[in-house]
Enzyme design. Structure first.
Site, PDB file in Angstrom:
ATOM      1  N   ASP B 316      33.465  -1.475   7.912  1.00 28.73           N
ATOM      2  CA  ASP B 316      34.596  -2.187   7.340  1.00 28.73           C
ATOM      3  C   ASP B 316      35.408  -1.406   6.329  1.00 28.73           C
ATOM      4  OD1 ASP B 316      35.061  -4.711   8.521  1.00 28.73           O
ATOM      5  OD2 ASP B 316      33.200  -5.459   7.708  1.00 28.73           O
ATOM      6  N   TYR B 400      35.573 -12.304   6.373  1.00 29.09           N
ATOM      7  CA  TYR B 400      34.475 -12.332   5.407  1.00 29.09           C
ATOM      8  C   TYR B 400      34.950 -12.031   3.997  1.00 29.09           C
ATOM      9  CZ  TYR B 400      29.877 -13.186   7.396  1.00 29.09           C
ATOM     10  OH  TYR B 400      28.756 -13.785   7.898  1.00 29.09           O
TER      11      TYR B 400
END
Lengths: 659, 659
Positions: B316, B400
């Site tokens: 990420d 998220y």
């Protein structure tokens, strides 16, 4: 001794909260699971005194509520008569006596002499043995050899054996210890007189044997931490937690309501706080989660084969709760914040008379400044702060202090946390420091079995294992345990060779439910109600999520490990039995390991779709460090029961952003 | 775009604190490790523009501080010139360009085309690809087949591959995704249009392939959690934290002083908060603990072999930080309590121009009501409440949200915590619920690779692995890693058959320092300074104590796992190298796993008594549950650096009882 009226669970309201009313708990129990009240202790006292069975010198080691059968409790409604029994353990000339008293009807139901077990140790035994040892010429001589003639600051101690350590224990109440010299300090921890071991018969108060290995000076490590707070360091600005219109919880008798949580609790002299009938108020109906939860036992083996150390293995709750009770006082600001309410407890003294222990539990809402949930995207940052309801007690068992929390969270989590602090057990050694081991705990060095924490002072290696008994009732009594294993699967996919899948399977028997933690073989521990499906077709459930924990490294057939056998697995599941409460058995003293979790589960009973109880082992190994001296910072460990398909969605979305 | 003067680390003072002065951070850096300032970003912009090398369409994907060599930083003193360099990554027609700029001297130091790597993905790529996909006749046809002709609420997305997933990626910037239909909702999470996969060339903005597996309706699961807070549930009384005379910490530039802790921090666009020069002020001298600490990378593999899912593996930080930056806004009361101070950060936009991100970090003192230490005995209950200093940021990477904490505790502990919340990734399926799998995630069922969280909506199984880079410098630069293994020893003792002993050994090379957690083979992870002995003869040290964590279950030679290879071990130790920052390498997009921790350590370099860096893997497997929908409660994981023989005794004894 006093015969003033007593109240149980008296709420000490430190914060004036005009909008909230806390009910004064009545002298009579309002619920079958309420703690024994002062008048009830007196009723038990009277029944025993009037039974004609008590003899001069019969001591009361334990008076505990004998819980009614679970089906009776669940069928009970307010207004119904409250059926009450008490288990009493007496000690008369070394013989343990079990009595069962019908409290409400003031009747002795049974009286049984048990020659095969040892009652928990009494404060008076410690005192009498201290006196007997200090009068023994061999002890006096040994102390004199060490230049100790002033016996006022000296006390001699003997601890019971928490396991069947030696053949000669058979049928005898034998204890072993030595002496300490508190000259110059407030407390005698670290002041063991090394090389001196005394074996005593606790029934006859006789010294059986004195072993003198020779002189090692008593540690002189500085321990006067008690006075430091008189002139604390500066530079800390105040931080205040306030709840101007009072807390959000309500207390009615021993029942607590907070947000959607409902639960009862009592303060038991042996295991401390017992949570009962915990569950969720959900759209007007109560949904059960935990019928009962408590710390069941506590196993602390030390790891030094030396004189007076090989035998240092403690099954703390079961051995020592009769010396007052397991829980001790908590203090405002230190243990509990200013928005706490406090609770007292009652236990029986050695004559069976009730004693109030003031302020041994606190209940408060905690807000550490953390979010409960959040999402940021586009122009919106949604979320809300996390507030937690904490029920806190502190067990102090000699040197160690354990802060024991039940933390109710608004997302349905129930977190159980143990904070270990207090004073470590140390051994005086001749070497001043770790120079001889080059600082690396080498074999044969003074710190081979521990670690120097002060000059001539070694903190001895040890373990802590707690067994938590969790009678989980998700949406009713009949539940199943469903481990969900995460298993690697090979793929024939142009982009991926492997994934993992979750493979749930219901454990049929106790042996299938013995769980060990392996990172390479992960599993999730689900407690489900196979008879109640949520809206998506899954059984409703709660998951037990372990925190960091440890497994015992000792031989399974080693004496201590047979009694502390619950530490072999991180999770056990048993069918509910009314009398299976203590993971190491009712009587750990001199136990051969013939009672407790490891014994009950040998028959591998069925546990599927029935009333089941989970037993979680929370453990940690302790190699001490300089920072643990002279008193340790708190080290926390925890585990969580969290809803898994219990709610149809995240239950905290409707909370306001402010915590 | 804007050319107004910018300030870095502007302190937003929400609480009026008359007795405290927070320095306004100057436009020029005050320390070599300060974040790049607005004027510095402009200087870099000017150097590149004036270099003659920039062409029309060259995009800036990354401008990061190029840290000075450690010895230079350690030798630096206030008043010395501040040497400043920046690493710039540019993207021109699919070719990645690395530029190194001497900021202080406004000079281009190097310029290198890299055809073997892929720059991080840009926001503009997402937008342009969305447009290109929505214009493609095959996509239009596929949407029409599904009855979707109104394209306003539709967006099409393509994610880069975080690993070398297919041979055709070689030399091409290829991405893959599909479309979402946000009709009826605020955010499009869960609104994936199933069965449709689109492969694109991100350089030419061309659709390469459209795969249509047939129609499954888009999930209609309710997700409007955003509006619920407008009418929050009642019954919660206020709880307030206040510090009437202000916080106890001081901020001077980017340096924070609190109790005996000292540290600096900057907010880096790629990895977020970077802690520097953290240590303890001890009797007038500074003792180093952590030269640098940061979250280094984040690996999130999903576990579903289906179309558009097999490729869902995210590295990420490295993939997505160029879309603004990794950190996003934190909100008062939700993320941070009312006694917080806030910090902004600055990053470069796609033209290299500085952008301020307001309020992306907060700093506050936290008091949850817990004790820091205590002991009760006799008449005295000693102890003090625990107060913690928290530096908090939140990384939001699409769905998220990760709350990222550095928590400084008064006993010398430095706790690193990650709270995971936000929105799970879901897949629409034809089955309404789990009836077909009898609620047990059986093979072949719709929930084989996940778990129903709403009707027709399956939350897909996945992992989260964080690599924390910890340049530990205990009492100086040269340290050793000393695992202390607890090993069972058989005894010949009448009372005990077994104990365990602690066996410390210094790891000589990287391979000896690769640590995996096994309960049956416990070890403690000590970082010691072999050149500095404490008063008891032990080297001074800090211990890294893991919390609950997880190990990857994937094949080591699987493409994703080669890039996320740091998840193979829970701890790695490397010698300090100036350019080893990112556990999965600088360029994870389309990576073959030829950079990063697993590659560097192959040469098995020596790590004894030298400058070493620890890499801790914090991980967890995620099987979703109904309670994770439509947005998750925070789930915390943490680990601790704690002093082990660093202090001569418990450093918190002199604290006042009140926290």
């Amino acid at each position: 001794m006093s015969s003033h009226p007593r109240t149980l669970l008296r709420v000490v309201l430190l914060l004036v909260t005009p909008t909230l009313l806390f009910a004064q708990t009545p002298a009579a129990p309002a619920h079958p699971l309420d703690a024994l009240t002062g008048p009830e202790y007196w009723a038990i006292y009277d029944v025993l005194r009037d039974s004609g069975k008590m003899q001069p010198g019969t001591m009361t080691t334990s008076v505990l509520l004998h819980e009614p059968a679970k089906d009776k409790v669940l069928a009970w409604k307010p207004g119904d008569p409250v059926f009450r029994e008490a288990d009493v353990i007496l000690l008369h000339k070394g013989v343990t006596i079990e009595a069962l008293v019908d409290v409400a009807n003031r009747k002795l139901e049974s009286w049984k002499e048990r020659k095969d077990v040892q009652a928990p140790v009494l404060e008076s035994e410690f005192h009498e043995l201290d006196e007997a040892m200090k009068k023994d010429p061999r002890v006096i001589e040994a102390l004199k050899k060490r230049g100790i003639v002033d016996l006022a600051p000296v006390s001699c101690f003997a601890d019971p054996f928490s396991y069947f350590a030696l053949p000669e224990l058979e049928g005898h109440r034998i204890m072993m210890g030595g002496c300490v010299n508190a000259h110059g300090v407030y407390l005698s921890w670290s002041r063991d007189i090394p090389g001196l071991q005394i074996k005593v018969d606790a029934t006859d108060k006789k010294v059986l044997q004195v072993v003198d290995e020779g002189i090692t000076p008593v540690s002189q490590a500085p321990v006067n931490y008690q006075e430091l707070a008189l002139a604390p360091r500066t530079g800390t600005t105040p931080i205040d937690i306030s709840q101007p219109i009072g807390p959000s919880f309500q207390i009615k008798g021993s029942e607590v309501s907070w947000q959607n949580w409902r639960f009862r609790f009592r303060l038991d002299p042996r295991v401390g706080a017992i949570i009962n009938l915990a569950g969720i108020q959900d759209s007007g109906r109560f949904r059960s989660v935990l019928y009962e939860g408590s710390m069941s036992e506590l196993y602390v083996p030390y790891m030094d084969p030396a004189l007076n150390w090989a035998n240092r293995v403690f099954i703390d709750a079961g051995e020592f709760y009769a010396t007052g009770q397991t829980l001790k006082r908590v203090r405002a600001d230190v243990d509990c914040p200013s928005n706490s309410v406090y609770f007292d407890s009652v236990s029986a003294d050695e004559h069976g008379m009730p004693v109030i222990h003031p302020q041994v539990a606190c209940l408060f809402e905690s807000y550490a400044g953390d979010p409960g949930w959040r999402h940021f995207e586009g122009h919106q940052l949604s979320g809300s702060g996390a507030r937690v309801l904490v029920l806190r007690t502190a067990a102090v068992i000699g040197n160690y202090d354990y802060v024991l929390d039940w933390r109710f969270e608004r997302d349905g989590n129930l977190r159980v946390a143990v904070g270990a602090t207090g004073i470590i057990e140390t051994k005086a050694v001749k070497a001043k420091d770790a120079s001889e081991s080059s600082g690396h705990n080498t074999a044969g060095a003074s710190d081979e079995f521990g670690h120097f924490v002060a000059e001539n002072t070694v903190g001895v290696n040890h373990d802590h294992f707690f067994s938590y008994r969790l009678d989980i009732d998700v949406d009713g009594v009949n539940n199943s345990f469903m481990p969900m294993r995460l298993v690697k699967r090979e793929l024939k996919n142009p982009m991926r060779k492997s994934i993992w899948v979750a493979e749930p399977s219901v454990a049929r028997t106790e042996k299938e439910a013995m769980m060990d933690i392996h990172l390479e073989k992960p599993s999730m521990w689900h407690f489900i109600n196979p008879n109640v499906k949520g809206p998506l077709g899954y059984p409703t459930g709660y998951e037990l999520m372990p925190g960091t924990t440890a497994a015992s490294l000792l031989d399974p057939d080693d004496g201590p490990q047979k009694v502390g056998a619950f530490s072999t697995h991180q999770l056990w599941v048993t069918p509910y039995k009314r009398d299976e409460f203590y993971a190491s058995g009712i009587y750990p003293i001199e136990s051969k390991g013939d009672d407790g979790l490891a014994v009950w589960t040998k028959s591998n009973r069925p546990i599927e779709n029935t009333d089941i109880v989970a037993w979680y082992t929370l453990g940690f190994h302790h190699v001490t460090r300089a920072e643990d001296w002279p008193v340790m910072p708190v080290m926390w460990h925890d585990f969580v029961l969290r809803p898994f398909d219990f709610f149809p969605e995240n239950p905290v979305l409707t909370l306001p952003p402010k915590p």
